[in-house]
Design a protein around this motif. Structure first.
Motif, PDB file in Angstrom:
ATOM      1  N   PRO A 106       0.809  -1.227   0.000  1.00 21.61           N
ATOM      2  CA  PRO A 106       0.000   0.000   0.000  1.00 21.61           C
ATOM      3  C   PRO A 106       0.847   1.285   0.000  1.00 21.61           C
ATOM      4  CG  PRO A 106      -0.844  -1.531   1.633  1.00 21.61           C
ATOM      5  CD  PRO A 106       0.425  -2.111   1.102  1.00 21.61           C
ATOM      6  N   ILE A 107       2.035   1.247   0.604  1.00 22.60           N
ATOM      7  CA  ILE A 107       2.903   2.428   0.582  1.00 22.60           C
ATOM      8  C   ILE A 107       3.331   2.728  -0.849  1.00 22.60           C
ATOM      9  CG2 ILE A 107       5.209   3.271   1.185  1.00 22.60           C
ATOM     10  CD1 ILE A 107       4.804   2.024   3.945  1.00 22.60           C
ATOM     11  N   LYS A 108       3.729   1.688  -1.568  1.00 25.26           N
ATOM     12  CA  LYS A 108       4.152   1.884  -2.964  1.00 25.26           C
ATOM     13  C   LYS A 108       3.001   2.328  -3.852  1.00 25.26           C
ATOM     14  CE  LYS A 108       8.066  -1.238  -2.803  1.00 25.26           C
ATOM     15  NZ  LYS A 108       8.621  -2.520  -3.219  1.00 25.26           N
ATOM     16  N   GLU A 109       1.786   1.848  -3.538  1.00 19.81           N
ATOM     17  CA  GLU A 109       0.599   2.209  -4.326  1.00 19.81           C
ATOM     18  C   GLU A 109      -0.078   3.481  -3.819  1.00 19.81           C
ATOM     19  OE1 GLU A 109      -1.814  -1.287  -4.059  1.00 19.81           O
ATOM     20  OE2 GLU A 109      -0.539  -2.419  -5.442  1.00 19.81           O
ATOM     21  N   ARG A 110       0.480   4.088  -2.774  1.00 17.75           N
ATOM     22  CA  ARG A 110      -0.056   5.313  -2.162  1.00 17.75           C
ATOM     23  C   ARG A 110      -1.498   5.142  -1.665  1.00 17.75           C
ATOM     24  NH1 ARG A 110       2.425  10.118  -5.916  1.00 17.75           N
ATOM     25  NH2 ARG A 110       4.582   9.505  -5.632  1.00 17.75           N
ATOM     26  N   ASP A 111      -1.756   3.980  -1.104  1.00 18.95           N
ATOM     27  CA  ASP A 111      -3.065   3.690  -0.524  1.00 18.95           C
ATOM     28  C   ASP A 111      -3.003   4.015   0.968  1.00 18.95           C
ATOM     29  OD1 ASP A 111      -5.547   2.789   0.149  1.00 18.95           O
ATOM     30  OD2 ASP A 111      -5.138   0.672  -0.264  1.00 18.95           O
ATOM     31  N   PHE A 112      -3.028   5.304   1.289  1.00 19.38           N
ATOM     32  CA  PHE A 112      -2.821   5.758   2.652  1.00 19.38           C
ATOM     33  C   PHE A 112      -4.026   5.483   3.550  1.00 19.38           C
ATOM     34  CE2 PHE A 112      -0.223   8.684  -0.029  1.00 19.38           C
ATOM     35  CZ  PHE A 112       0.976   8.059   0.237  1.00 19.38           C
ATOM     36  N   GLU A 113      -5.212   5.305   2.963  1.00 23.28           N
ATOM     37  CA  GLU A 113      -6.389   4.993   3.770  1.00 23.28           C
ATOM     38  C   GLU A 113      -6.237   3.619   4.421  1.00 23.28           C
ATOM     39  OE1 GLU A 113      -6.680   6.041   0.556  1.00 23.28           O
ATOM     40  OE2 GLU A 113      -7.498   8.044   0.864  1.00 23.28           O
ATOM     41  N   THR A 114      -5.766   2.638   3.644  1.00 22.68           N
ATOM     42  CA  THR A 114      -5.584   1.280   4.165  1.00 22.68           C
ATOM     43  C   THR A 114      -4.542   1.261   5.274  1.00 22.68           C
ATOM     44  OG1 THR A 114      -6.167   0.338   2.024  1.00 22.68           O
ATOM     45  CG2 THR A 114      -4.941  -1.081   3.539  1.00 22.68           C
ATOM     46  N   ILE A 115      -3.393   1.897   5.008  1.00 20.08           N
ATOM     47  CA  ILE A 115      -2.322   1.927   6.007  1.00 20.08           C
ATOM     48  C   ILE A 115      -2.792   2.680   7.247  1.00 20.08           C
ATOM     49  CG2 ILE A 115       0.042   2.664   6.490  1.00 20.08           C
ATOM     50  CD1 ILE A 115       0.443   2.743   3.436  1.00 20.08           C
ATOM     51  N   GLY A 116      -3.423   3.831   7.052  1.00 17.90           N
ATOM     52  CA  GLY A 116      -3.844   4.658   8.175  1.00 17.90           C
ATOM     53  C   GLY A 116      -4.815   3.954   9.094  1.00 17.90           C
ATOM     54  N   THR A 117      -5.824   3.328   8.519  1.00 21.05           N
ATOM     55  CA  THR A 117      -6.815   2.622   9.330  1.00 21.05           C
ATOM     56  C   THR A 117      -6.168   1.479  10.106  1.00 21.05           C
ATOM     57  OG1 THR A 117      -8.505   3.156   7.697  1.00 21.05           O
ATOM     58  CG2 THR A 117      -9.025   1.399   9.247  1.00 21.05           C
ATOM     59  N   SER A 118      -5.343   0.705   9.426  1.00 15.80           N
ATOM     60  CA  SER A 118      -4.668  -0.410  10.076  1.00 15.80           C
ATOM     61  C   SER A 118      -3.726   0.075  11.173  1.00 15.80           C
ATOM     62  CB  SER A 118      -3.895  -1.207   9.020  1.00 15.80           C
ATOM     63  OG  SER A 118      -3.223  -2.284   9.602  1.00 15.80           O
ATOM     64  N   MET A 119      -3.027   1.168  10.894  1.00 18.16           N
ATOM     65  CA  MET A 119      -2.077   1.708  11.864  1.00 18.16           C
ATOM     66  C   MET A 119      -2.776   2.249  13.109  1.00 18.16           C
ATOM     67  SD  MET A 119       0.644   4.688  11.242  1.00 18.16           S
ATOM     68  CE  MET A 119       1.530   3.578  10.200  1.00 18.16           C
ATOM     69  N   LEU A 120      -3.880   2.957  12.912  1.00 14.84           N
ATOM     70  CA  LEU A 120      -4.606   3.506  14.057  1.00 14.84           C
ATOM     71  C   LEU A 120      -5.140   2.400  14.963  1.00 14.84           C
ATOM     72  CD1 LEU A 120      -6.506   6.403  12.269  1.00 14.84           C
ATOM     73  CD2 LEU A 120      -4.762   6.657  14.055  1.00 14.84           C
ATOM     74  N   GLU A 121      -5.391   1.250  14.393  1.00 14.06           N
ATOM     75  CA  GLU A 121      -5.867   0.102  15.165  1.00 14.06           C
ATOM     76  C   GLU A 121      -4.708  -0.629  15.847  1.00 14.06           C
ATOM     77  OE1 GLU A 121      -7.890  -4.100  14.022  1.00 14.06           O
ATOM     78  OE2 GLU A 121      -8.696  -2.336  13.018  1.00 14.06           O
ATOM     79  N   LEU A 122      -3.558  -0.715  15.164  1.00 11.89           N
ATOM     80  CA  LEU A 122      -2.442  -1.533  15.635  1.00 11.89           C
ATOM     81  C   LEU A 122      -1.555  -0.838  16.669  1.00 11.89           C
ATOM     82  CD1 LEU A 122      -0.916  -4.291  14.904  1.00 11.89           C
ATOM     83  CD2 LEU A 122       0.626  -2.795  13.666  1.00 11.89           C
ATOM     84  N   THR A 123      -1.305   0.452  16.512  1.00 12.24           N
ATOM     85  CA  THR A 123      -0.347   1.156  17.374  1.00 12.24           C
ATOM     86  C   THR A 123      -0.697   1.061  18.860  1.00 12.24           C
ATOM     87  OG1 THR A 123       0.192   2.645  15.558  1.00 12.24           O
ATOM     88  CG2 THR A 123       0.835   3.356  17.745  1.00 12.24           C
ATOM     89  N   PRO A 124      -1.953   1.283  19.270  1.00 11.87           N
ATOM     90  CA  PRO A 124      -2.252   1.138  20.706  1.00 11.87           C
ATOM     91  C   PRO A 124      -2.062  -0.288  21.220  1.00 11.87           C
ATOM     92  CG  PRO A 124      -4.124   2.111  19.543  1.00 11.87           C
ATOM     93  CD  PRO A 124      -3.109   1.763  18.532  1.00 11.87           C
ATOM     94  N   ARG A 125      -2.252  -1.261  20.352  1.00 14.21           N
ATOM     95  CA  ARG A 125      -2.055  -2.660  20.764  1.00 14.21           C
ATOM     96  C   ARG A 125      -0.580  -2.925  21.067  1.00 14.21           C
ATOM     97  NH1 ARG A 125      -5.859  -6.076  16.582  1.00 14.21           N
ATOM     98  NH2 ARG A 125      -7.830  -5.149  17.231  1.00 14.21           N
ATOM     99  N   VAL A 126       0.305  -2.378  20.229  1.00 14.55           N
ATOM    100  CA  VAL A 126       1.737  -2.554  20.466  1.00 14.55           C
ATOM    101  C   VAL A 126       2.132  -1.856  21.767  1.00 14.55           C
ATOM    102  CG1 VAL A 126       4.055  -2.019  19.586  1.00 14.55           C
ATOM    103  CG2 VAL A 126       2.299  -2.862  18.029  1.00 14.55           C
ATOM    104  N   LYS A 127       1.576  -0.680  21.998  1.00 13.51           N
ATOM    105  CA  LYS A 127       1.859   0.069  23.241  1.00 13.51           C
ATOM    106  C   LYS A 127       1.407  -0.732  24.460  1.00 13.51           C
ATOM    107  CE  LYS A 127       2.332   4.004  25.696  1.00 13.51           C
ATOM    108  NZ  LYS A 127       3.627   4.401  26.153  1.00 13.51           N
ATOM    109  N   GLU A 128       0.193  -1.255  24.420  1.00 15.59           N
ATOM    110  CA  GLU A 128      -0.324  -2.042  25.544  1.00 15.59           C
ATOM    111  C   GLU A 128       0.473  -3.327  25.745  1.00 15.59           C
ATOM    112  OE1 GLU A 128      -4.952  -1.443  26.334  1.00 15.59           O
ATOM    113  OE2 GLU A 128      -4.513  -2.161  24.318  1.00 15.59           O
ATOM    114  N   LEU A 129       0.841  -3.968  24.641  1.00 20.91           N
ATOM    115  CA  LEU A 129       1.614  -5.200  24.729  1.00 20.91           C
ATOM    116  C   LEU A 129       2.954  -4.922  25.398  1.00 20.91           C
ATOM    117  CD1 LEU A 129       1.832  -8.003  22.252  1.00 20.91           C
ATOM    118  CD2 LEU A 129       3.967  -6.956  22.898  1.00 20.91           C
ATOM    119  N   GLY A 130       3.606  -3.827  25.013  1.00 19.36           N
ATOM    120  CA  GLY A 130       4.886  -3.471  25.625  1.00 19.36           C
ATOM    121  C   GLY A 130       4.756  -3.235  27.116  1.00 19.36           C
ATOM    122  N   GLU A 131       3.699  -2.530  27.521  1.00 15.67           N
ATOM    123  CA  GLU A 131       3.482  -2.272  28.944  1.00 15.67           C
ATOM    124  C   GLU A 131       3.187  -3.565  29.698  1.00 15.67           C
ATOM    125  OE1 GLU A 131       0.356   0.609  28.976  1.00 15.67           O
ATOM    126  OE2 GLU A 131       1.707   2.266  28.474  1.00 15.67           O
TER     127      GLU A 131
END
Length: 196
Positions: A106-131
């Motif tokens: 998606p980065i190469k295809e400039r599909d920022f909606e797909t990356i953005g939605t997935s990232m907004l969902e994933l980032t807090p999970r990584v933060k919680e997992l680390g804690e």
């Protein structure tokens, strides 16, 4: 200091005792002008504040939240910090790493909606997992977890910049690819640390 004077002149906030268009500004006139200008700016600031900047919470997948600050402390207070074994954490983190690696296309295809939605969902999970996993471990666990989360935060900023541009510049695209490479590296390092 000169830029401050230019700023004040642009807002018609000339200090008292100075001439503006051959009229001396009195202290009372200056106070009235300054207060009315600042109140106007305050009012307009309240009207034109983007709603996403005030309403984004971790895990919110609305694309308007890309790049805005989210208060992660509220999640911890709401859910409480739980502990997690290294084996369970590394299994989850490998899943998250596969998702992060899948963003290459998606980065190469400039599909920022797909990356953005997935990232907004994933980032807090990584933060919680680390804690959760670092609550029971000593050593550099917090440093490695923070580096992984920070790299995802930097990637979110790069995606936000590219998403908000109508035609992302070459520099924005290069920054996005570099941030993605760094996120893959840092999260992989976190996985390796947990497996050791």
């Amino acid at each position: 200091l000169a830029s401050y004077g230019i700023f004040c002149n642009s807002l018609h906030l000339v200090p008292p005792g100075r001439a503006v268009n051959a009229v001396w500004v009195t202290r009372r006139g200056w106070v009235v002008r300054a207060s009315s200008t600042l109140l106007t700016l305050e009012f307009l600031g309240g009207i034109f504040t983007p709603p996403a900047s005030a309403a984004c919470v971790p895990g919110d997948t609305d694309l308007d939240c890309l790049g805005y600050y989210k208060e992660y402390g509220l999640l911890t207070e709401k859910r409480g910090t739980r502990t997690m074994s290294s084996k369970e954490a590394s299994r989850l983190l490998v899943k998250y790493l596969d998702t992060i690696k899948s963003w290459t296309k998606p980065i190469k295809e400039r599909d920022f909606e797909t990356i953005g939605t997935s990232m907004l969902e994933l980032t807090p999970r990584v933060k919680e997992l680390g804690e959760a996993v670092c609550a029971t471990r000593d050593g550099p666990c917090e440093d490695v977890a923070t580096a992984a989360f920070s790299s995802l935060f930097d990637l979110e900023a790069a995606v936000s910049l590219a998403y908000r541009e109508s035609r992302p510049t070459l520099a924005a695209q290069a920054a996005l690819m570099e941030a993605h490479r760094s996120a893959v590296f840092r999260v992989s390092a976190f996985v390796s640390y947990l497996k050791s």
